[in-house]
Write a protein that holds these residues in place. Structure first.
Motif, PDB file in Angstrom:
ATOM      1  N   GLU A  44      -9.974   2.676  24.259  1.00 31.75           N
ATOM      2  CA  GLU A  44     -11.229   2.558  23.520  1.00 31.75           C
ATOM      3  C   GLU A  44     -12.190   3.643  23.991  1.00 31.75           C
ATOM      4  O   GLU A  44     -12.286   3.930  25.186  1.00 31.75           O
ATOM      5  CB  GLU A  44     -11.835   1.177  23.766  1.00 31.75           C
ATOM      6  N   ALA A  45     -12.881   4.258  23.037  1.00 29.10           N
ATOM      7  CA  ALA A  45     -13.822   5.323  23.384  1.00 29.10           C
ATOM      8  C   ALA A  45     -14.815   5.497  22.241  1.00 29.10           C
ATOM      9  O   ALA A  45     -14.423   5.627  21.092  1.00 29.10           O
ATOM     10  CB  ALA A  45     -13.087   6.633  23.628  1.00 29.10           C
ATOM     11  N   SER A  46     -16.088   5.506  22.558  1.00 32.69           N
ATOM     12  CA  SER A  46     -17.108   5.677  21.518  1.00 32.69           C
ATOM     13  C   SER A  46     -17.561   7.129  21.395  1.00 32.69           C
ATOM     14  O   SER A  46     -18.282   7.474  20.468  1.00 32.69           O
ATOM     15  CB  SER A  46     -18.310   4.780  21.811  1.00 32.69           C
ATOM     16  N   ASP A  47     -17.143   7.986  22.313  1.00 30.65           N
ATOM     17  CA  ASP A  47     -17.574   9.389  22.310  1.00 30.65           C
ATOM     18  C   ASP A  47     -16.479  10.305  21.753  1.00 30.65           C
ATOM     19  O   ASP A  47     -16.047  11.253  22.396  1.00 30.65           O
ATOM     20  CB  ASP A  47     -17.991   9.818  23.714  1.00 30.65           C
ATOM     21  N   LEU A  48     -16.048  10.030  20.531  1.00 29.30           N
ATOM     22  CA  LEU A  48     -14.964  10.803  19.916  1.00 29.30           C
ATOM     23  C   LEU A  48     -15.450  12.177  19.461  1.00 29.30           C
ATOM     24  O   LEU A  48     -16.579  12.330  18.981  1.00 29.30           O
ATOM     25  CB  LEU A  48     -14.389  10.040  18.730  1.00 29.30           C
ATOM     26  N   THR A  49     -14.592  13.152  19.626  1.00 26.75           N
ATOM     27  CA  THR A  49     -14.872  14.514  19.181  1.00 26.75           C
ATOM     28  C   THR A  49     -13.640  15.063  18.474  1.00 26.75           C
ATOM     29  O   THR A  49     -12.531  14.583  18.682  1.00 26.75           O
ATOM     30  CB  THR A  49     -15.209  15.445  20.369  1.00 26.75           C
ATOM     31  N   ALA A  50     -13.841  16.061  17.648  1.00 23.80           N
ATOM     32  CA  ALA A  50     -12.721  16.725  16.976  1.00 23.80           C
ATOM     33  C   ALA A  50     -12.648  18.159  17.476  1.00 23.80           C
ATOM     34  O   ALA A  50     -13.672  18.830  17.638  1.00 23.80           O
ATOM     35  CB  ALA A  50     -12.911  16.704  15.459  1.00 23.80           C
ATOM     36  N   ASP A  51     -11.450  18.605  17.737  1.00 25.94           N
ATOM     37  CA  ASP A  51     -11.243  19.970  18.200  1.00 25.94           C
ATOM     38  C   ASP A  51      -9.917  20.462  17.649  1.00 25.94           C
ATOM     39  O   ASP A  51      -9.112  19.689  17.140  1.00 25.94           O
ATOM     40  CB  ASP A  51     -11.254  20.029  19.723  1.00 25.94           C
ATOM     41  N   HIS A  52      -9.686  21.739  17.761  1.00 25.53           N
ATOM     42  CA  HIS A  52      -8.475  22.346  17.213  1.00 25.53           C
ATOM     43  C   HIS A  52      -7.225  21.900  17.966  1.00 25.53           C
ATOM     44  O   HIS A  52      -7.240  21.822  19.196  1.00 25.53           O
ATOM     45  CB  HIS A  52      -8.582  23.869  17.273  1.00 25.53           C
ATOM     46  N   VAL A  53      -6.167  21.616  17.228  1.00 26.80           N
ATOM     47  CA  VAL A  53      -4.876  21.291  17.835  1.00 26.80           C
ATOM     48  C   VAL A  53      -4.407  22.492  18.643  1.00 26.80           C
ATOM     49  O   VAL A  53      -4.016  22.369  19.796  1.00 26.80           O
ATOM     50  CB  VAL A  53      -3.838  20.909  16.751  1.00 26.80           C
ATOM     51  N   ASP A  54      -4.443  23.659  18.033  1.00 27.24           N
ATOM     52  CA  ASP A  54      -4.129  24.918  18.716  1.00 27.24           C
ATOM     53  C   ASP A  54      -5.451  25.598  19.020  1.00 27.24           C
ATOM     54  O   ASP A  54      -6.125  26.110  18.113  1.00 27.24           O
ATOM     55  CB  ASP A  54      -3.259  25.817  17.832  1.00 27.24           C
TER      56      ASP A  54
END
Length: 80
Positions: A44-54
């Motif tokens: 569980e985590a409320s601080d989700l971020t999106a970043d590049h796979v590569d």
């Protein structure tokens, strides 16, 4: 040191920020506040971020696929 790192890495564009926010929103709709984990179990985590796979720093394309991780897992992943 942090300032030098920021100077080397350009700030994402507004369009890229929106793309990342959309990826996080889609992940939350499907999975809730869960991080799939990077070299650790999902949690569980409320601080989700999106970043590049590569990572772009490792030669990945700026328009490449995104993955959603919590800030801790994303930081541990770095430019790998």
């Amino acid at each position: 040191m942090l300032q030098a790192k920021r100077q080397r890495r350009p700030r994402p564009t507004h369009a890229e920020d929106k793309r990342r926010a959309a990826a996080v929103a889609a992940h939350r709709r499907e999975h809730g506040d869960w991080c799939p984990g990077w070299r650790r179990d999902p949690h569980e985590a409320s601080d989700l971020t999106a970043d590049h796979v590569d990572a772009v720093a490792a030669g990945g394309a700026e328009s490449g696929d995104l993955q959603v991780l919590c800030r801790s897992c994303n930081s541990a992943k770095g430019a790998r």
